[in-house]
Scaffold this motif. Sequence first.
Motif, PDB file in Angstrom:
ATOM      1  N   THR A 289      -9.567  -7.044 -16.991  1.00 37.87           N
ATOM      2  CA  THR A 289      -8.901  -7.616 -15.817  1.00 37.87           C
ATOM      3  C   THR A 289      -9.040  -9.138 -15.753  1.00 37.87           C
ATOM      4  O   THR A 289      -8.182  -9.808 -15.183  1.00 37.87           O
ATOM      5  CB  THR A 289      -9.466  -7.007 -14.519  1.00 37.87           C
ATOM      6  N   THR A 290     -10.113  -9.684 -16.324  1.00 39.86           N
ATOM      7  CA  THR A 290     -10.329 -11.134 -16.225  1.00 39.86           C
ATOM      8  C   THR A 290      -9.657 -11.909 -17.354  1.00 39.86           C
ATOM      9  O   THR A 290      -9.211 -13.044 -17.145  1.00 39.86           O
ATOM     10  CB  THR A 290     -11.834 -11.459 -16.225  1.00 39.86           C
TER      11      THR A 290
ATOM     12  N   GLN B 108     -14.778 -11.874  -9.440  1.00 40.88           N
ATOM     13  CA  GLN B 108     -14.277 -10.554  -9.794  1.00 40.88           C
ATOM     14  C   GLN B 108     -15.402  -9.645 -10.263  1.00 40.88           C
ATOM     15  O   GLN B 108     -15.513  -8.493  -9.841  1.00 40.88           O
ATOM     16  CB  GLN B 108     -13.219 -10.677 -10.895  1.00 40.88           C
TER      17      GLN B 108
ATOM     18  N   PRO C 295      -6.286  -1.005 -10.597  1.00 41.89           N
ATOM     19  CA  PRO C 295      -7.490  -0.559 -11.319  1.00 41.89           C
ATOM     20  C   PRO C 295      -7.762   0.935 -11.179  1.00 41.89           C
ATOM     21  O   PRO C 295      -8.246   1.566 -12.124  1.00 41.89           O
ATOM     22  CB  PRO C 295      -8.607  -1.388 -10.667  1.00 41.89           C
TER      23      PRO C 295
ATOM     24  N   GLU D 177     -16.960  -6.512  -7.832  1.00 43.71           N
ATOM     25  CA  GLU D 177     -16.305  -5.270  -8.241  1.00 43.71           C
ATOM     26  C   GLU D 177     -17.151  -4.047  -7.857  1.00 43.71           C
ATOM     27  O   GLU D 177     -18.366  -4.024  -8.057  1.00 43.71           O
ATOM     28  CB  GLU D 177     -16.066  -5.278  -9.756  1.00 43.71           C
TER      29      GLU D 177
ATOM     30  N   GLN E 270      -2.040  -7.169 -15.511  1.00 45.05           N
ATOM     31  CA  GLN E 270      -2.412  -7.664 -14.189  1.00 45.05           C
ATOM     32  C   GLN E 270      -1.742  -6.867 -13.076  1.00 45.05           C
ATOM     33  O   GLN E 270      -2.223  -6.849 -11.945  1.00 45.05           O
ATOM     34  CB  GLN E 270      -2.022  -9.140 -14.046  1.00 45.05           C
TER      35      GLN E 270
ATOM     36  N   TYR F 133     -14.605  -5.089 -17.267  1.00 44.55           N
ATOM     37  CA  TYR F 133     -14.204  -6.246 -16.467  1.00 44.55           C
ATOM     38  C   TYR F 133     -13.362  -7.227 -17.274  1.00 44.55           C
ATOM     39  O   TYR F 133     -12.490  -7.909 -16.727  1.00 44.55           O
ATOM     40  CB  TYR F 133     -15.437  -6.965 -15.916  1.00 44.55           C
TER      41      TYR F 133
ATOM     42  N   TYR G  91      -5.839 -13.057 -16.740  1.00 46.38           N
ATOM     43  CA  TYR G  91      -5.757 -14.181 -15.810  1.00 46.38           C
ATOM     44  C   TYR G  91      -6.187 -15.468 -16.499  1.00 46.38           C
ATOM     45  O   TYR G  91      -5.546 -16.520 -16.347  1.00 46.38           O
ATOM     46  CB  TYR G  91      -6.636 -13.914 -14.590  1.00 46.38           C
TER      47      TYR G  91
END
Length: 266
Positions: A138-139, A195, A108, A199, A104, A135, A142
């Motif tokens: 990054t997701t 997100q 990017p 993006e 995190q 994607y 979280y």
Amino acid sequence: MSILLVIGAVFAGAPVLWMLLNSFKTTATIFSWPPTFIDSSFNFQSYIAVFTDKEKLRFFLNSYIVAACVVAITLCIGILAAYGFSRFDFKGKTAINSLIVSVQAIPPIVLLIPYMSLIVAMHLFNTYLALILTYLVTTLPYCILMMTGYFNSLSKELDEAVMIDGGSRFRALWQVLVPISLPGMVSVGMYTFMQAWNEYLFALALTKTNNMRTVPIGINLLMGQHVWDWAQMMAMSVIGSVPVLILFIFFQKYFIAGMSSGGIKG
């Protein structure tokens, strides 16, 4: 305090209102001086141009497909991983948690070239799968962190009650904990959708043809070498904001509850 909230609302809402009003104008009147909120050029031509253009509609379809797939996969994998982190102690748990947090913290842009090289090597360039896999990097962190915190706030006695009745941990998770965790899931789902929907960087680098572009790239394509179609850019921005707005309106209470509950225990 009320004055500060009003000032904050004005600063947050004014650009959105200006975008909405400009979507009903022509490009020429957008830059007229003095500026006007609503004038004689008020029309729906920009929206008509967007909805009658198959290429622009394809941008929205692509965004919906990618965002929906990312949300579904993120929730499925993230919930399973979060349950494992919440309910089990295993070797390397702390190290894996630290790795998830560190992902995190990486900008990017730093990962653009490695991701692009990997996607090309896997022959996934200019495909939905390229964007979805990218994607997820990054997701998922979280989602795992949020849902782990949410599961930590739920008593382990819920799992034990199901297993005493002859059920499995899998049943305890999907039939008991997941329904209770709806606010957390909605919060994670909304964050993930936003997100993936908004993006720009990877969507530009990992796609080549217009039939694979997403909404942010489609808006950028309206910026020509000599002419920028500001009216259609505003219209596409308004249309692109609608899905997120609808989600927030309908799931606002779950989103707020999920954000607050997910941070109770880490």
